[in-house]
Motif scaffolding. Sequence first.
Motif, mmCIF file in Angstrom:
data_model
loop_
_atom_site.group_PDB
_atom_site.id
_atom_site.type_symbol
_atom_site.label_atom_id
_atom_site.label_comp_id
_atom_site.label_asym_id
_atom_site.label_seq_id
_atom_site.Cartn_x
_atom_site.Cartn_y
_atom_site.Cartn_z
ATOM 1 N N ASP A 120 0.695 -1.183 -0.065
ATOM 2 C CA ASP A 120 0.206 0.112 -0.009
ATOM 3 C C ASP A 120 0.801 1.294 -0.152
ATOM 4 O OD1 ASP A 120 -2.481 -1.461 2.254
ATOM 5 O OD2 ASP A 120 -2.167 -1.752 0.410
ATOM 6 N N MET A 121 0.493 2.220 -0.485
ATOM 7 C CA MET A 121 1.028 3.583 -0.779
ATOM 8 C C MET A 121 0.136 4.684 -0.061
ATOM 9 S SD MET A 121 4.212 2.759 -1.727
ATOM 10 C CE MET A 121 4.635 4.575 -2.340
ATOM 11 N N SER A 122 0.729 5.731 0.665
ATOM 12 C CA SER A 122 0.202 6.722 1.003
ATOM 13 C C SER A 122 0.712 7.946 0.704
ATOM 14 C CB SER A 122 0.056 6.578 2.684
ATOM 15 O OG SER A 122 -0.672 5.376 2.851
ATOM 16 N N TRP A 123 0.092 9.051 0.714
ATOM 17 C CA TRP A 123 0.460 10.538 0.509
ATOM 18 C C TRP A 123 -0.039 10.959 1.929
ATOM 19 C CZ3 TRP A 123 3.267 12.865 -3.279
ATOM 20 C CH2 TRP A 123 3.614 12.095 -4.395
ATOM 21 N N TYR A 124 1.144 11.879 2.479
ATOM 22 C CA TYR A 124 0.679 12.934 3.547
ATOM 23 C C TYR A 124 1.224 14.376 3.194
ATOM 24 C CZ TYR A 124 0.409 8.921 6.802
ATOM 25 O OH TYR A 124 0.122 7.881 7.447
ATOM 26 N N ARG A 125 0.928 15.153 4.105
ATOM 27 C CA ARG A 125 1.387 16.534 3.852
ATOM 28 C C ARG A 125 1.564 17.331 5.035
ATOM 29 N NH1 ARG A 125 -4.286 19.252 1.556
ATOM 30 N NH2 ARG A 125 -5.567 19.209 3.384
ATOM 31 N N GLN A 126 2.434 18.458 5.040
ATOM 32 C CA GLN A 126 2.642 18.922 6.086
ATOM 33 C C GLN A 126 2.760 20.509 5.771
ATOM 34 O OE1 GLN A 126 6.357 17.878 8.286
ATOM 35 N NE2 GLN A 126 5.335 18.915 10.448
ATOM 36 N N GLY A 127 1.747 21.395 6.221
ATOM 37 C CA GLY A 127 1.667 22.884 6.232
ATOM 38 C C GLY A 127 2.654 23.332 7.086
ATOM 39 N N ALA A 128 3.291 24.698 6.867
ATOM 40 C CA ALA A 128 4.164 25.622 7.846
ATOM 41 C C ALA A 128 3.435 25.478 9.110
ATOM 42 C CB ALA A 128 4.431 26.731 7.251
ATOM 43 N N ILE A 160 -3.669 4.158 -1.177
ATOM 44 C CA ILE A 160 -4.058 3.207 -2.160
ATOM 45 C C ILE A 160 -3.407 1.715 -1.801
ATOM 46 C CG2 ILE A 160 -2.112 3.802 -3.830
ATOM 47 C CD1 ILE A 160 -4.131 3.416 -6.063
ATOM 48 N N THR A 161 -4.239 0.954 -1.955
ATOM 49 C CA THR A 161 -3.995 -0.649 -1.609
ATOM 50 C C THR A 161 -2.920 -0.876 -2.910
ATOM 51 O OG1 THR A 161 -5.817 -1.367 -2.570
ATOM 52 C CG2 THR A 161 -6.016 -0.967 -0.235
ATOM 53 N N SER A 162 -2.275 -2.315 -2.511
ATOM 54 C CA SER A 162 -1.253 -2.646 -3.495
ATOM 55 C C SER A 162 -1.963 -2.934 -4.882
ATOM 56 C CB SER A 162 -0.570 -3.816 -2.793
ATOM 57 O OG SER A 162 -1.646 -4.940 -2.556
ATOM 58 N N SER A 163 -3.078 -3.191 -4.759
ATOM 59 C CA SER A 163 -3.658 -3.715 -6.156
ATOM 60 C C SER A 163 -4.232 -2.312 -6.920
ATOM 61 C CB SER A 163 -4.639 -4.621 -6.195
ATOM 62 O OG SER A 163 -5.759 -4.181 -5.306
ATOM 63 N N GLY A 164 -4.457 -1.369 -6.178
ATOM 64 C CA GLY A 164 -5.012 0.030 -6.616
ATOM 65 C C GLY A 164 -6.632 -0.222 -6.612
ATOM 66 N N ILE A 165 -7.118 -1.238 -5.904
ATOM 67 C CA ILE A 165 -8.552 -1.337 -5.859
ATOM 68 C C ILE A 165 -9.228 -0.536 -5.002
ATOM 69 C CG2 ILE A 165 -10.539 -3.066 -5.382
ATOM 70 C CD1 ILE A 165 -8.879 -5.312 -6.670
ATOM 71 N N SER A 166 -8.513 -0.467 -3.695
ATOM 72 C CA SER A 166 -9.197 0.564 -2.754
ATOM 73 C C SER A 166 -8.367 1.757 -2.505
ATOM 74 C CB SER A 166 -9.451 -0.481 -1.434
ATOM 75 O OG SER A 166 -10.170 -1.541 -1.559
ATOM 76 N N ARG A 167 -8.933 2.745 -2.087
ATOM 77 C CA ARG A 167 -8.643 4.187 -1.821
ATOM 78 C C ARG A 167 -9.422 4.769 -0.732
ATOM 79 N NH1 ARG A 167 -7.823 5.919 -8.372
ATOM 80 N NH2 ARG A 167 -7.978 3.695 -9.414
ATOM 81 N N LEU A 168 -8.449 5.322 -0.004
ATOM 82 C CA LEU A 168 -9.152 5.899 1.218
ATOM 83 C C LEU A 168 -8.615 7.470 0.987
ATOM 84 C CD1 LEU A 168 -8.317 3.386 3.965
ATOM 85 C CD2 LEU A 168 -10.570 3.958 2.581
#
Length: 115
Positions: free
Chosen positions: A32-40, A50-58
């Motif tokens: 699974d891969m994720s995106w995060y962010r950090q504001g100042a 997104i899960t490894s297969s790409g089927i599920s996204r949160l």
Amino acid sequence: VQLVESGGGLVQPGGSLRLSCAASGFIFSSRDMSWYRQGAGKEREWVATITSSGISRLYADSVKGRFTISRDNTKNTVYLQMNNLKPEDTAVYYCKVHLWPRDYWGQGTQVTVSS
């Protein structure tokens, strides 16, 4: 393990950007891969997974309906399409993978939403 983000920049409110994260050093298609962010001055916050297969996204509620996470397992790359950007989306965006027992992060890419 290496994660390299790209695609950030300066965009006006209402505009779009697509971020990319190129991965290497592990079996990308099994994670699974994720995106995060950090504001100042803010805590780092989760954006999407997104899960490894790409089927599920949160998605975090703050980006739901505006951002889309996707992946190309043939290119070992995860993407974040960001539409209808708002000033509050301004942050450094990071991709992340968990490989037990730790998380691995990229160096981040700056997104600035301003007129």
